[in-house]
Design a protein around this motif. Structure first.
Motif, PDB file in Angstrom:
ATOM      1  N   GLN A   1      32.885 -28.206  31.361  1.00  0.00           N
ATOM      2  CA  GLN A   1      31.407 -27.804  32.041  1.00  0.00           C
ATOM      3  C   GLN A   1      31.010 -26.429  31.892  1.00  0.00           C
ATOM      4  O   GLN A   1      31.952 -25.407  32.064  1.00  0.00           O
ATOM      5  CB  GLN A   1      31.288 -28.152  33.510  1.00  0.00           C
ATOM      6  N   THR A   2      29.743 -26.183  31.873  1.00  0.00           N
ATOM      7  CA  THR A   2      29.105 -25.071  31.840  1.00  0.00           C
ATOM      8  C   THR A   2      29.403 -24.083  33.118  1.00  0.00           C
ATOM      9  O   THR A   2      29.225 -24.398  34.347  1.00  0.00           O
ATOM     10  CB  THR A   2      27.660 -24.853  31.728  1.00  0.00           C
ATOM     11  N   HIS A   3      29.721 -22.997  32.879  1.00  0.00           N
ATOM     12  CA  HIS A   3      30.230 -22.076  34.157  1.00  0.00           C
ATOM     13  C   HIS A   3      29.031 -21.641  35.075  1.00  0.00           C
ATOM     14  O   HIS A   3      28.869 -21.529  36.284  1.00  0.00           O
ATOM     15  CB  HIS A   3      30.712 -20.647  33.798  1.00  0.00           C
ATOM     16  N   SER A   4      27.676 -21.624  34.605  1.00  0.00           N
ATOM     17  CA  SER A   4      26.817 -21.512  35.350  1.00  0.00           C
ATOM     18  C   SER A   4      26.382 -22.449  36.320  1.00  0.00           C
ATOM     19  O   SER A   4      25.653 -22.428  37.072  1.00  0.00           O
ATOM     20  CB  SER A   4      25.354 -21.360  34.281  1.00  0.00           C
TER      21      SER A   4
ATOM     22  N   THR B   1      29.725 -14.891  27.171  1.00  0.00           N
ATOM     23  CA  THR B   1      28.726 -15.688  27.954  1.00  0.00           C
ATOM     24  C   THR B   1      29.662 -15.940  29.437  1.00  0.00           C
ATOM     25  O   THR B   1      29.020 -15.643  30.345  1.00  0.00           O
ATOM     26  CB  THR B   1      28.671 -17.074  27.465  1.00  0.00           C
TER      27      THR B   1
END
Length: 241
Positions: A33-36, A70
């Motif tokens: 999943q996206t860290h953000s 990123t």
């Protein structure tokens, strides 16, 4: 001393709270999943579950690189955002140093390796023994072949077994360049960097007076991003002879 630490330098992400040398809680997720989306909710959850308010935090720590450009930026930006309003001291921890904390009780030569693609790795070497860690090299980017060439000399000098740790461990172990080297890959639960390793490294940095302000905290890249390298290559090709 209470430390809140974040780790987002690769595919997995984690957050933890450590008080002195005791790990109070840690959340770890490895679902791509996206860290953000996942990092700050994990920080909030682990702080809530350990009864930690932002006013109780003595240091905010993060893996500042090397790693995914990123991922590292997200981690550093998150810590800066948490630290700025409360003027909390920060520690930017080497990702490679954080991952070897998993093996600090071993007696071995630890080769920390992150896959940098194109048959290259981010690497640092450490000697572990009697619960202590000695850094043998600086963080660096080099080819798998170069790393394999220098390891036998370190193994002979230290007379210690070689353990590979990091997401590049399997890549190196499977490389023909490592075929003649006796090595072990760290077990699955110890092979990846975690927030608890970041916190342990930060605890040592705090004791040595190596904290920085939120304004001073910055990512550490061992090479420029691929997009910048390609742009530089194109611009160089366009220059008149």
């Amino acid at each position: 001393m209470r430390i809140v630490a974040l780790e987002s330098s690769a595919v997995a992400a984690s957050a933890c709270v450590m008080e002195d040398d005791k790990l109070l809680g840690e959340f770890y997720i490895n679902t791509r999943q996206t860290h953000s989306q996942t990092l700050l909710p994990m920080v909030q959850a682990v702080m809530a579950d350990t009864g930690t308010s932002i006013g109780q935090v003595d240091c905010l720590a993060v893996s500042a690189g090397p790693g995914s450009f990123t991922g590292v930026r997200i981690g550093v930006a998150s810590v800066k955002g948490l630290a700025f309003p409360h003027d909390i001291p920060c520690c930017g921890v080497s990702t490679l140093e954080a991952m070897v904390m998993n093996l600090r009780q071993s007696d071995c030569l630890i080769c920390a390796v992150m896959d940098a693609r194109c048959a290259q790795v981010y690497n640092a070497l450490f000697a572990a023994g009697s619960g202590k860690l000695e850094r043998l090299t600086e963080d660096r980017a080099l080819s798998i072949a170069q790393l394999a060439e220098e390891l036998p000399a370190w193994m002979e000098k230290l007379q210690k077994p070689l353990i590979l740790v990091g997401d590049g461990a399997g890549v190196c172990a499977a490389s023909p360049d490592f075929a003649g080297i006796e090595k072990t890959v760290a077990p699955p639960h110890l092979v990846m960097q975690r927030a608890s390793g970041v916190a342990e490294a930060a605890r040592r940095m705090v004791a040595e007076g190596k904290t920085v302000s939120a304004a001073q905290l910055a990512p550490v890249y061992l090479r420029m991003p691929q997009a910048e390298r390609e742009l530089k290559k194109r611009l160089s090709a366009q220059k008149p002879e």
